[in-house]
Design a protein around this motif. Structure first.
Motif, PDB file in Angstrom:
ATOM      1  N   ILE A  18       0.843  -1.210   0.000  1.00 40.33           N
ATOM      2  CA  ILE A  18       0.000   0.000   0.000  1.00 40.33           C
ATOM      3  C   ILE A  18       0.875   1.255   0.000  1.00 40.33           C
ATOM      4  O   ILE A  18       0.571   2.246  -0.667  1.00 40.33           O
ATOM      5  N   SER A  19       1.983   1.208   0.747  1.00 39.49           N
ATOM      6  CA  SER A  19       2.869   2.378   0.851  1.00 39.49           C
ATOM      7  C   SER A  19       3.556   2.716  -0.462  1.00 39.49           C
ATOM      8  O   SER A  19       4.072   3.824  -0.628  1.00 39.49           O
ATOM      9  N   PHE A  21       2.145   3.140  -3.188  1.00 46.55           N
ATOM     10  CA  PHE A  21       1.290   4.078  -3.938  1.00 46.55           C
ATOM     11  C   PHE A  21       1.339   5.448  -3.263  1.00 46.55           C
ATOM     12  O   PHE A  21       1.362   5.528  -2.039  1.00 46.55           O
ATOM     13  N   ASP A  22       1.376   6.493  -4.035  1.00 48.77           N
ATOM     14  CA  ASP A  22       1.214   7.832  -3.481  1.00 48.77           C
ATOM     15  C   ASP A  22       0.601   8.722  -4.561  1.00 48.77           C
ATOM     16  O   ASP A  22       0.231   8.226  -5.637  1.00 48.77           O
ATOM     17  N   ALA A  23       0.481  10.018  -4.263  1.00 51.92           N
ATOM     18  CA  ALA A  23      -0.224  10.911  -5.188  1.00 51.92           C
ATOM     19  C   ALA A  23       0.428  10.911  -6.573  1.00 51.92           C
ATOM     20  O   ALA A  23      -0.248  11.087  -7.584  1.00 51.92           O
ATOM     21  N   THR A  26      -0.393   6.598  -8.514  1.00 53.49           N
ATOM     22  CA  THR A  26      -1.686   6.058  -8.073  1.00 53.49           C
ATOM     23  C   THR A  26      -1.989   4.718  -8.748  1.00 53.49           C
ATOM     24  O   THR A  26      -2.833   3.977  -8.265  1.00 53.49           O
ATOM     25  N   LEU A  56      -9.106  -4.715  -2.086  1.00 53.22           N
ATOM     26  CA  LEU A  56      -8.173  -3.746  -1.495  1.00 53.22           C
ATOM     27  C   LEU A  56      -7.396  -3.049  -2.610  1.00 53.22           C
ATOM     28  O   LEU A  56      -7.032  -1.891  -2.508  1.00 53.22           O
ATOM     29  N   GLU A  58      -7.438  -2.736  -7.117  1.00 53.68           N
ATOM     30  CA  GLU A  58      -8.262  -3.006  -8.295  1.00 53.68           C
ATOM     31  C   GLU A  58      -7.438  -2.694  -9.542  1.00 53.68           C
ATOM     32  O   GLU A  58      -6.408  -2.027  -9.461  1.00 53.68           O
ATOM     33  N   ARG A  66      -4.223  -0.377  -8.699  1.00 53.08           N
ATOM     34  CA  ARG A  66      -4.335   0.838  -7.893  1.00 53.08           C
ATOM     35  C   ARG A  66      -5.093   0.486  -6.609  1.00 53.08           C
ATOM     36  O   ARG A  66      -5.660  -0.601  -6.500  1.00 53.08           O
ATOM     37  N   ILE A  67      -5.102   1.431  -5.644  1.00 56.75           N
ATOM     38  CA  ILE A  67      -5.862   1.238  -4.400  1.00 56.75           C
ATOM     39  C   ILE A  67      -7.343   1.090  -4.767  1.00 56.75           C
ATOM     40  O   ILE A  67      -7.873   1.872  -5.546  1.00 56.75           O
ATOM     41  N   VAL A  69     -11.525   0.874  -4.631  1.00 59.43           N
ATOM     42  CA  VAL A  69     -12.641   1.660  -4.095  1.00 59.43           C
ATOM     43  C   VAL A  69     -13.075   1.090  -2.747  1.00 59.43           C
ATOM     44  O   VAL A  69     -13.349   1.817  -1.800  1.00 59.43           O
ATOM     45  N   TRP A  72     -10.823   2.243   0.072  1.00 58.71           N
ATOM     46  CA  TRP A  72     -11.110   3.630   0.430  1.00 58.71           C
ATOM     47  C   TRP A  72     -12.384   3.687   1.277  1.00 58.71           C
ATOM     48  O   TRP A  72     -12.459   4.377   2.289  1.00 58.71           O
TER      49      TRP A  72
ATOM     50  N   LEU B  74      -2.492   6.382   4.259  1.00 59.39           N
ATOM     51  CA  LEU B  74      -1.992   5.536   3.171  1.00 59.39           C
ATOM     52  C   LEU B  74      -3.024   5.434   2.057  1.00 59.39           C
ATOM     53  O   LEU B  74      -2.699   5.545   0.877  1.00 59.39           O
ATOM     54  N   VAL B  75      -4.263   5.231   2.454  1.00 58.20           N
ATOM     55  CA  VAL B  75      -5.317   5.016   1.473  1.00 58.20           C
ATOM     56  C   VAL B  75      -5.715   6.343   0.815  1.00 58.20           C
ATOM     57  O   VAL B  75      -5.887   6.402  -0.401  1.00 58.20           O
ATOM     58  N   ARG B  77      -4.033   9.233   0.426  1.00 54.81           N
ATOM     59  CA  ARG B  77      -3.079   9.982  -0.387  1.00 54.81           C
ATOM     60  C   ARG B  77      -2.908   9.369  -1.767  1.00 54.81           C
ATOM     61  O   ARG B  77      -2.414  10.012  -2.683  1.00 54.81           O
ATOM     62  N   SER B  78      -3.296   8.107  -1.920  1.00 51.01           N
ATOM     63  CA  SER B  78      -3.025   7.425  -3.183  1.00 51.01           C
ATOM     64  C   SER B  78      -4.284   6.990  -3.901  1.00 51.01           C
ATOM     65  O   SER B  78      -4.222   6.462  -4.999  1.00 51.01           O
TER      66      SER B  78
END
Lengths: 267, 267
Positions: A18-19, A21-23, A26, A56, A58, A66-67, A69, A72, B74-75, B77-78
């Motif tokens: 998970i870490s 991924f960031d802005a 994505t 978790l 998709e 990516r992270i 839905v 989130w 974590l969730v 920001r990405s």
């Protein structure tokens, strides 16, 4: 049972995924994800498959992961942050509408300011505070407000560390810091020009919870040398009182309350 | 390797733990968590310990566990949702400021509407759409808009299922649904009174992405019989175009464009 041959738990490896991924990242192919996490590709592929199955992660239309839905949603609907954000939102919106500059709400986490809300102005100052982004505690007005209202032991611990100099105005010595923190507590706000980037100023006030603890800072960011502190501070203080009251705060019990007048009883 | 004796993966059990939290249960003792997940207490305690260590969960001041700040960060920001929310926010805010009623942004996920943003009005209509909350696709104006702009096969699949009747106004027959969807596409909005709770009306319009796909619905919720559709729809459509353009949409290529007038060239 749940550990890899290196003794690393599945949960720790999931956090590494998970870490990754960031802005700025994505979505990525699984191969990139393996490289960014440093996990063996086979491990990464297997974990990604499981995480895809649970929603978790998709796949986007191009097949990158990516992270998800679902992730989130799970985190957002139950986060303790939701209560603070929901309490703060109408007040942030009013501040934003009147001041017409970036308005943020930040909390302290791991000795940094974590921004949990940001209302952006379409054209305004440079704003490096992003939602779910972080800034150093000693180099932003929100951080200084939260530090000013923290216990002395915590302040001492922060000041015992080297304080990075971002601009000529960053406060980097304990002596100057103590003086600033005392002033912030005395006046109930921080107004700092260019302490992290030269072109922006921040004006921040504390938000209190039911236990009278400063749990967040409400902050506006304006272009340096365009601060209208005299007009902005009362507005921010009023909004922060509104948020605090929504959180169960019942007003200061000590401090600047003076009872010099005898109040006549209404009959 | 990562499976329990029952063959259930650690990741699946982690999801069961996270799923046990919701808006009404944001913090609980580990014993309650074990009961709500249905996992054996020893398994729950061990997983919770690991999740606490990674910051996915944290303890509140009373010792209860809750979703951790780190997990939210974590969730958030990405998440791909962040881009959509950030693109939409200034436009949602303008709609909210002018209309002064609840304003939401919803996406389709697993055949339901998932609300990713909500700007609440301090006193307004009953609003059952919560951030990270869900509503059935056939019983809210956002859902009907998203359905109207979905491929025919998807519409058929939704209409093949029993459609739960929430109020006398809920659309529950495929024939009536098809008629509504055609009207929504023709007029470019849905205005529905009391289809999920009798006292609220929803007015919703689609938001398009760069591929001209309706990816979200922008929605205002007003008290039933206080709709001002004639004034609200143009405002919503203009805001939705703004959001769509921010997402890379370049305007309709087909549809209601008429070229009956020769436009004189400016000299």
């Amino acid at each position: 049972m749940a550990n890899s041959p290196t003794g690393e738990s599945v949960i720790h490896r999931l956090v590494r995924i998970i870490s990754a991924f960031d802005a700025a990242h994505t979505a990525m192919p699984v191969s990139t994800l393996a490289r960014r996490t440093g996990l063996p590709p086979t491990t990464t592929y297997r974990l990604v498959d499981e995480m895809l199955e649970e929603g978790l992660l998709e796949r986007d239309p191009r097949g990158k992961v990516r992270i998800g839905v679902r992730m989130w949603e799970l985190v957002s609907r139950s986060s303790s942050m939701l209560g603070l954000r929901e309490a703060a939102f109408p007040f942030c919106e009013d501040v934003h509408a009147v001041v017409q500059h970036h308005t943020t709400l930040g909390i302290l986490d791991q000795d940094e300011v974590l921004y949990i809300e940001r209302l952006s102005a379409r054209s305004s100052a440079v704003n490096i505070a992003k939602i779910a982004g972080r800034l150093p505690i000693h180099a932003c007005s929100s951080g200084l407000v939260l530090l000013a209202y923290s216990p002395k032991e915590y302040q001492d611990r922060i000041m015992a560390r080297p304080l990075t100099k971002y601009t000529d105005s960053t406060i980097t010595t304990p002596a100057l810091m103590r003086q600033h923190l005392a002033e912030i507590r005395q006046h109930g706000y921080a107004a700092m020009r260019g302490i992290i980037v030269p072109e922006s100023s921040g004006i921040a006030v504390p938000v209190f919870n039911a236990e009278n603890r400063a749990v967040a800072a409400l902050n506006v960011i304006v272009p340096a040398r365009e601060e209208n502190t005299a007009a902005t501070v009362p507005l921010l203080k009023a909004a922060a009182r509104g948020i605090s009251r929504t959180l169960g705060w019942r007003g200061e019990l000590t401090g600047t309350v003076h009872r010099t007048q005898k109040i006549p009883v209404q009959r």
